[in-house]
Enzyme design. Structure first.
Site, PDB file in Angstrom:
ATOM      1  N   GLU A 143       0.722 -13.414  12.241  1.00 52.75           N
ATOM      2  CA  GLU A 143       1.329 -12.262  12.926  1.00 52.75           C
ATOM      3  C   GLU A 143       1.251 -11.057  11.987  1.00 52.75           C
ATOM      4  O   GLU A 143       1.650 -11.154  10.824  1.00 52.75           O
ATOM      5  CB  GLU A 143       2.799 -12.548  13.257  1.00 52.75           C
ATOM      6  CG  GLU A 143       2.993 -13.645  14.285  1.00 52.75           C
ATOM      7  CD  GLU A 143       2.467 -13.278  15.672  1.00 52.75           C
ATOM      8  OE1 GLU A 143       2.481 -12.088  16.029  1.00 52.75           O
ATOM      9  OE2 GLU A 143       2.033 -14.199  16.377  1.00 52.75           O
ATOM     10  N   TRP A 197       2.962   7.914  -2.355  1.00 58.96           N
ATOM     11  CA  TRP A 197       4.372   8.093  -2.741  1.00 58.96           C
ATOM     12  C   TRP A 197       4.455   9.041  -3.947  1.00 58.96           C
ATOM     13  O   TRP A 197       5.270   9.960  -3.982  1.00 58.96           O
ATOM     14  CB  TRP A 197       4.988   6.730  -3.082  1.00 58.96           C
ATOM     15  CG  TRP A 197       6.443   6.806  -3.435  1.00 58.96           C
ATOM     16  CD1 TRP A 197       7.500   6.665  -2.588  1.00 58.96           C
ATOM     17  CD2 TRP A 197       6.997   7.069  -4.736  1.00 58.96           C
ATOM     18  NE1 TRP A 197       8.684   6.820  -3.278  1.00 58.96           N
ATOM     19  CE2 TRP A 197       8.405   7.073  -4.594  1.00 58.96           C
ATOM     20  CE3 TRP A 197       6.452   7.310  -5.997  1.00 58.96           C
ATOM     21  CZ2 TRP A 197       9.268   7.294  -5.668  1.00 58.96           C
ATOM     22  CZ3 TRP A 197       7.306   7.543  -7.069  1.00 58.96           C
ATOM     23  CH2 TRP A 197       8.706   7.530  -6.899  1.00 58.96           C
ATOM     24  N   ASP A 240       0.832  -1.208   0.000  1.00 57.64           N
ATOM     25  CA  ASP A 240       0.000   0.000   0.000  1.00 57.64           C
ATOM     26  C   ASP A 240       0.863   1.253   0.000  1.00 57.64           C
ATOM     27  O   ASP A 240       1.962   1.254   0.559  1.00 57.64           O
ATOM     28  CB  ASP A 240      -0.911  -0.039   1.237  1.00 57.64           C
ATOM     29  CG  ASP A 240      -2.084   0.912   1.112  1.00 57.64           C
ATOM     30  OD1 ASP A 240      -2.291   1.487   0.031  1.00 57.64           O
ATOM     31  OD2 ASP A 240      -2.784   1.094   2.123  1.00 57.64           O
ATOM     32  N   ASN A 259     -10.438  -2.824  -6.388  1.00 59.30           N
ATOM     33  CA  ASN A 259      -9.631  -1.959  -7.258  1.00 59.30           C
ATOM     34  C   ASN A 259     -10.273  -1.715  -8.630  1.00 59.30           C
ATOM     35  O   ASN A 259      -9.908  -0.774  -9.330  1.00 59.30           O
ATOM     36  CB  ASN A 259      -8.214  -2.522  -7.463  1.00 59.30           C
ATOM     37  CG  ASN A 259      -7.322  -2.389  -6.249  1.00 59.30           C
ATOM     38  OD1 ASN A 259      -6.376  -3.132  -6.064  1.00 59.30           O
ATOM     39  ND2 ASN A 259      -7.616  -1.409  -5.401  1.00 59.30           N
TER      40      ASN A 259
HETATM   41  C1  FPP Z   1      -1.782   0.261  -3.369  1.00 64.67           C
HETATM   42  O1  FPP Z   1      -1.366   1.573  -3.551  1.00 64.67           O
HETATM   43  C2  FPP Z   1      -1.353  -0.637  -4.425  1.00 64.67           C
HETATM   44  C3  FPP Z   1      -2.164  -1.199  -5.366  1.00 64.67           C
HETATM   45  C4  FPP Z   1      -3.572  -0.880  -5.490  1.00 64.67           C
HETATM   46  C5  FPP Z   1      -1.690  -2.165  -6.343  1.00 64.67           C
HETATM   47  C6  FPP Z   1      -0.377  -2.845  -6.122  1.00 64.67           C
HETATM   48  C7  FPP Z   1       0.369  -2.815  -7.374  1.00 64.67           C
HETATM   49  C8  FPP Z   1       1.715  -2.757  -7.516  1.00 64.67           C
HETATM   50  C9  FPP Z   1       2.624  -2.815  -6.375  1.00 64.67           C
HETATM   51  C10 FPP Z   1       2.369  -2.624  -8.844  1.00 64.67           C
HETATM   52  C11 FPP Z   1       2.216  -3.715  -9.825  1.00 64.67           C
HETATM   53  C12 FPP Z   1       2.205  -5.075  -9.297  1.00 64.67           C
HETATM   54  C13 FPP Z   1       2.890  -6.123  -9.850  1.00 64.67           C
HETATM   55  C14 FPP Z   1       2.693  -7.489  -9.309  1.00 64.67           C
HETATM   56  C15 FPP Z   1       3.809  -5.956 -10.961  1.00 64.67           C
HETATM   57  P1  FPP Z   1      -2.465   2.726  -3.568  1.00 64.67           P
HETATM   58  O2  FPP Z   1      -2.645   3.154  -4.980  1.00 64.67           O
HETATM   59  O3  FPP Z   1      -3.711   2.263  -2.900  1.00 64.67           O
HETATM   60  O4  FPP Z   1      -1.775   3.821  -2.727  1.00 64.67           O
HETATM   61  P2  FPP Z   1      -2.485   5.001  -1.903  1.00 64.67           P
HETATM   62  O5  FPP Z   1      -3.289   4.332  -0.822  1.00 64.67           O
HETATM   63  O6  FPP Z   1      -1.339   5.779  -1.368  1.00 64.67           O
HETATM   64  O7  FPP Z   1      -3.329   5.775  -2.872  1.00 64.67           O
END
Ligand code: FPP
Length: 241
Positions: free
Chosen positions: A205, A23, A18, A66
């Site tokens: 955990e 970021w 997350d 998502n």
């Molecule tokens: C959460 O950040 C992350 C996701 C919704 C998706 C995870 C995806 C990746 C790490 C990249 C691609 C994955 C692979 C396997 C290549 P967020 O967008 O919810 O962050 P925020 O809460 O700060 O908005």
């Protein structure tokens, strides 16, 4: 790495990755850039877990919720996944990583589904580590899906309700055959499970860190494992038992 006790490694690590969006915001970049950097953190994490000898790594890469994100962000996540599968398959094969998926990928673009199916097939004999991507995944949906299948099966055969044990039920989930996670890591300072592996994490955990996923480093991963190793897991028993 020498802070880690080899004999007490978590067998299964699950991660809620997350903070990609935050970021990006912090660096005044588009959200998609956060996901791109997040994919780099995925590469590092997979490699490090493999090197350490972690047997199962499960990553929450795309939740069922998502799908509600803006269309361009969903597309960017799909294309990142596509790139990841294209670029990492060779390393997975060379280093003995088996790829599996949990969740519903029917709605994923055909190109991504095809890549997933062939990567799963091509790595199916690998035994060093199982890398599971949770895609189109929701913990409640997984439980409902299992119940539906059990009810469907019970129509053709007489099912004794007493035969539906915890072990039986576990084997009807997407994660059938996998041990439950020993350690859950969630980045970005949110202290929630967000519908991830609800049944499987009954005794897991939990480790929460403020680090945003794109910044998650090898040292952060080691720190989480060291923290886990200092804990006493009682599974409902007393310390003396
Ligand atoms: C959460 O950040 C992350 C996701 C919704 C998706 C995870 C995806 C990746 C790490 C990249 C691609 C994955 C692979 C396997 C290549 P967020 O967008 O919810 O962050 P925020 O809460 O700060 O908005």
């Amino acid at each position: 790495m020498d802070r880690i006790v080899k004999e007490k490694l978590p067998r299964h690590i699950a991660i809620i990755m997350d903070g990609n969006g935050r970021w990006a915001k912090k660096h005044m970049l588009k959200r998609v850039m956060g996901h791109e950097r997040g994919a780099d953190a995925v590469r590092m994490t997979v490699r490090t877990c493999r090197e350490l000898g972690i047997r199962y790594l499960t990553l929450y890469a795309f939740s069922v919720e998502n799908w509600q994100r803006p269309k361009n962000e969903v597309q960017a996540l799909m294309s990142l996944l596509e790139t990841y599968l294209k670029t990492e398959l060779r390393e997975m094969k060379e280093t003995g990583i088996q790829l599996t998926v949990i969740g519903e990928i029917d709605e994923f673009p055909e190109s991504v589904r095809d890549l997933l199916v062939s990567a799963i097939e091509e790595t199916s004999e690998n035994r060093e580590m199982v890398l599971t991507l949770a895609l189109g995944y929701g913990g409640r949906d997984e439980i409902v899906h299992a119940v539906r299948n059990i009810v469907r099966d019970s129509r053709s055969a007489d099912v004794d309700p007493e035969s539906i044990t915890r072990e039986f039920f576990s084997q009807r989930l997407y994660t059938a055959g996998m041990p439950d996670p020993d350690l859950l890591i969630r980045t970005s300072g949110e202290n929630r499970l967000s519908n991830f592996l609800l049944w499987q994490m009954a005794y897991t955990e939990l480790y929460f860190t403020d680090v945003l996923w794109p910044d998650f480093s090898k040292d952060d991963l080691i720190e989480a494992i060291v923290d886990y190793q200092a804990r006493e897991r009682r599974f409902g028993l007393t310390s003396e038992q």
